[in-house]
Motif scaffolding. Structure first.
Motif, mmCIF file in Angstrom:
data_model
loop_
_atom_site.group_PDB
_atom_site.id
_atom_site.type_symbol
_atom_site.label_atom_id
_atom_site.label_comp_id
_atom_site.label_asym_id
_atom_site.label_seq_id
_atom_site.Cartn_x
_atom_site.Cartn_y
_atom_site.Cartn_z
ATOM 1 N N HIS A 1 7.851 0.422 11.963
ATOM 2 C CA HIS A 1 7.738 -0.734 12.451
ATOM 3 C C HIS A 1 8.423 -1.983 12.930
ATOM 4 O O HIS A 1 8.458 -2.906 13.539
ATOM 5 C CB HIS A 1 7.228 -1.683 11.202
ATOM 6 C CG HIS A 1 5.769 -0.396 10.912
ATOM 7 N ND1 HIS A 1 4.918 -0.232 11.245
ATOM 8 C CD2 HIS A 1 5.860 0.327 9.411
ATOM 9 C CE1 HIS A 1 4.452 0.471 10.878
ATOM 10 N NE2 HIS A 1 3.956 1.179 9.934
ATOM 11 N N THR B 1 2.532 -2.865 3.746
ATOM 12 C CA THR B 1 2.225 -1.329 3.830
ATOM 13 C C THR B 1 2.041 -0.197 4.241
ATOM 14 O O THR B 1 1.490 -0.991 5.588
ATOM 15 C CB THR B 1 1.911 -1.428 2.506
ATOM 16 O OG1 THR B 1 1.618 -0.512 1.722
ATOM 17 C CG2 THR B 1 -0.511 -1.404 2.390
ATOM 18 N N SER B 2 2.774 0.414 4.499
ATOM 19 C CA SER B 2 2.550 1.173 5.451
ATOM 20 C C SER B 2 2.787 3.010 5.058
ATOM 21 O O SER B 2 3.589 3.331 3.847
ATOM 22 C CB SER B 2 2.956 1.385 6.726
ATOM 23 O OG SER B 2 2.942 2.089 8.013
ATOM 24 N N GLY C 1 -3.298 3.733 14.792
ATOM 25 C CA GLY C 1 -3.004 4.584 14.035
ATOM 26 C C GLY C 1 -1.829 5.113 15.033
ATOM 27 O O GLY C 1 -2.281 5.023 16.293
ATOM 28 N N SER C 2 -1.011 5.934 14.178
ATOM 29 C CA SER C 2 -0.232 6.713 14.979
ATOM 30 C C SER C 2 -0.440 8.327 15.033
ATOM 31 O O SER C 2 0.645 8.392 16.229
ATOM 32 C CB SER C 2 0.929 6.721 13.941
ATOM 33 O OG SER C 2 1.086 7.342 12.663
ATOM 34 N N ASP D 1 -6.583 -3.189 3.559
ATOM 35 C CA ASP D 1 -6.120 -2.264 4.052
ATOM 36 C C ASP D 1 -8.199 -1.473 4.394
ATOM 37 O O ASP D 1 -8.563 -1.472 4.350
ATOM 38 C CB ASP D 1 -6.086 -1.104 2.891
ATOM 39 C CG ASP D 1 -5.868 0.595 3.193
ATOM 40 O OD1 ASP D 1 -6.230 0.751 4.270
ATOM 41 O OD2 ASP D 1 -4.337 1.027 3.149
ATOM 42 N N ASP E 1 -2.150 -3.639 4.563
ATOM 43 C CA ASP E 1 -1.506 -2.631 5.526
ATOM 44 C C ASP E 1 -1.104 -2.935 6.957
ATOM 45 O O ASP E 1 -1.695 -3.919 7.512
ATOM 46 C CB ASP E 1 -2.956 -1.437 6.221
ATOM 47 C CG ASP E 1 -2.183 0.191 6.582
ATOM 48 O OD1 ASP E 1 -0.686 0.310 6.425
ATOM 49 O OD2 ASP E 1 -2.956 0.576 6.931
ATOM 50 N N VAL E 2 0.075 -2.105 7.581
ATOM 51 C CA VAL E 2 0.350 -3.130 9.005
ATOM 52 C C VAL E 2 -0.574 -2.692 9.776
ATOM 53 O O VAL E 2 -1.252 -3.624 10.630
ATOM 54 C CB VAL E 2 1.780 -1.692 9.199
ATOM 55 C CG1 VAL E 2 2.529 -2.643 11.303
ATOM 56 C CG2 VAL E 2 3.282 -2.752 8.285
ATOM 57 N N MET E 3 -1.017 -1.522 10.030
ATOM 58 C CA MET E 3 -2.316 -1.084 10.970
ATOM 59 C C MET E 3 -3.284 -0.790 10.255
ATOM 60 O O MET E 3 -3.868 -0.066 9.197
ATOM 61 C CB MET E 3 -1.747 -0.093 11.584
ATOM 62 C CG MET E 3 -0.510 0.221 12.754
ATOM 63 S SD MET E 3 0.214 1.671 13.075
ATOM 64 C CE MET E 3 0.054 3.061 11.845
ATOM 65 N N LYS F 1 3.476 4.035 1.666
ATOM 66 C CA LYS F 1 2.061 4.626 0.807
ATOM 67 C C LYS F 1 2.710 6.071 1.265
ATOM 68 O O LYS F 1 3.650 6.289 1.529
ATOM 69 C CB LYS F 1 1.332 5.149 1.977
ATOM 70 C CG LYS F 1 0.982 3.097 1.733
ATOM 71 C CD LYS F 1 -1.238 3.208 2.877
ATOM 72 C CE LYS F 1 -1.134 1.746 3.204
ATOM 73 N NZ LYS F 1 -2.780 2.043 4.129
ATOM 74 N N ASP G 1 -4.412 -6.642 12.323
ATOM 75 C CA ASP G 1 -2.838 -6.325 12.415
ATOM 76 C C ASP G 1 -2.494 -7.324 11.235
ATOM 77 O O ASP G 1 -2.110 -8.201 11.390
ATOM 78 C CB ASP G 1 -1.861 -6.423 13.432
ATOM 79 C CG ASP G 1 -0.577 -6.450 13.258
ATOM 80 O OD1 ASP G 1 -0.243 -6.862 13.579
ATOM 81 O OD2 ASP G 1 -0.316 -5.144 14.003
#
Length: 185
Positions: free
Chosen positions: A154, A146-147, A9-10, A73, A118-120, A169, A126
């Motif tokens: 990204h 998706t993210s 996560g960011s 996800d 999802d990307v992350m 998202k 991944d």
């Protein structure tokens, strides 16, 4: 700045909310008391009385082609919401929490017309790695990444695939309907 480990996560959620509020003329206040909890107050300016509300996207297509979607996800709430929306649009959905589970499901005979990942994926792998693997093993299978973060964020990755389809998202019924209406052959 984030305390999260790479790929988990960011940590930018509150920063994104704050930035949105400030650019909209609003503000945020946070009060936290140990043992009592945290209160977050969001302020947005009222719309001017003369402003007309924009209409949303046009009506949803009345008939969508039948689609089999593999949803990947790691967030159970996001996954459940996306499944409900996709099923509302008539898709058959199989949902998993990570890269390995997606590959195992496909290897066991699971069939999909579209993979939405999802990307992350946190501990679950991944999305870009999954994309690369599926491009090698199933080149005809359409995959959309998706993210909640913009694709520009990204795209700084050295392994970001050029030309990959991307869906932001949070999902809305119209954006998912548009995705399902697109030719995936």
């Amino acid at each position: 700045f984030t305390t999260k480990e790479q790929g988990k996560g960011s940590g930018l959620g509150l920063s994104i909310v704050y930035g949105f509020l400030r650019q909209s003329g609003g503000d945020v206040g946070i009060d936290s008391t140990p043992g009592r909890g945290t209160t977050i107050r969001l302020w947005l300016p009222p719309a001017a009385p003369h402003c007309s509300l924009e209409r949303g996207p046009g009506p949803l297509p009345t008939v969508l082609p039948p689609r089999r979607v593999l949803l990947v996800d790691d967030d159970p709430d996001v996954r459940d919401t996306a499944v409900a929306l996709l099923q509302q649009l008539g898709a058959t959905v199989h949902a998993v929490g990570g890269e390995a589970a997606a590959l195992a499901w496909l290897a066991s005979g699971g069939e999909a017309d579209l993979v939405l990942s999802d990307v992350m994926l946190g501990e679950g792998g991944d999305g870009v790695h999954l994309y690369r693997r599926l491009q090698q093993e199933r080149p005809g299978l359409v995959m959309v990444l998706t993210s909640g973060l913009p694709p520009e964020y990204h795209a700084r990755r050295s392994d970001w695939p050029a030309g990959v389809r991307f869906l932001a998202k949070p999902y809305t019924l119209p954006t998912l309907a548009s995705l399902l209406a697109t030719d995936v052959s």
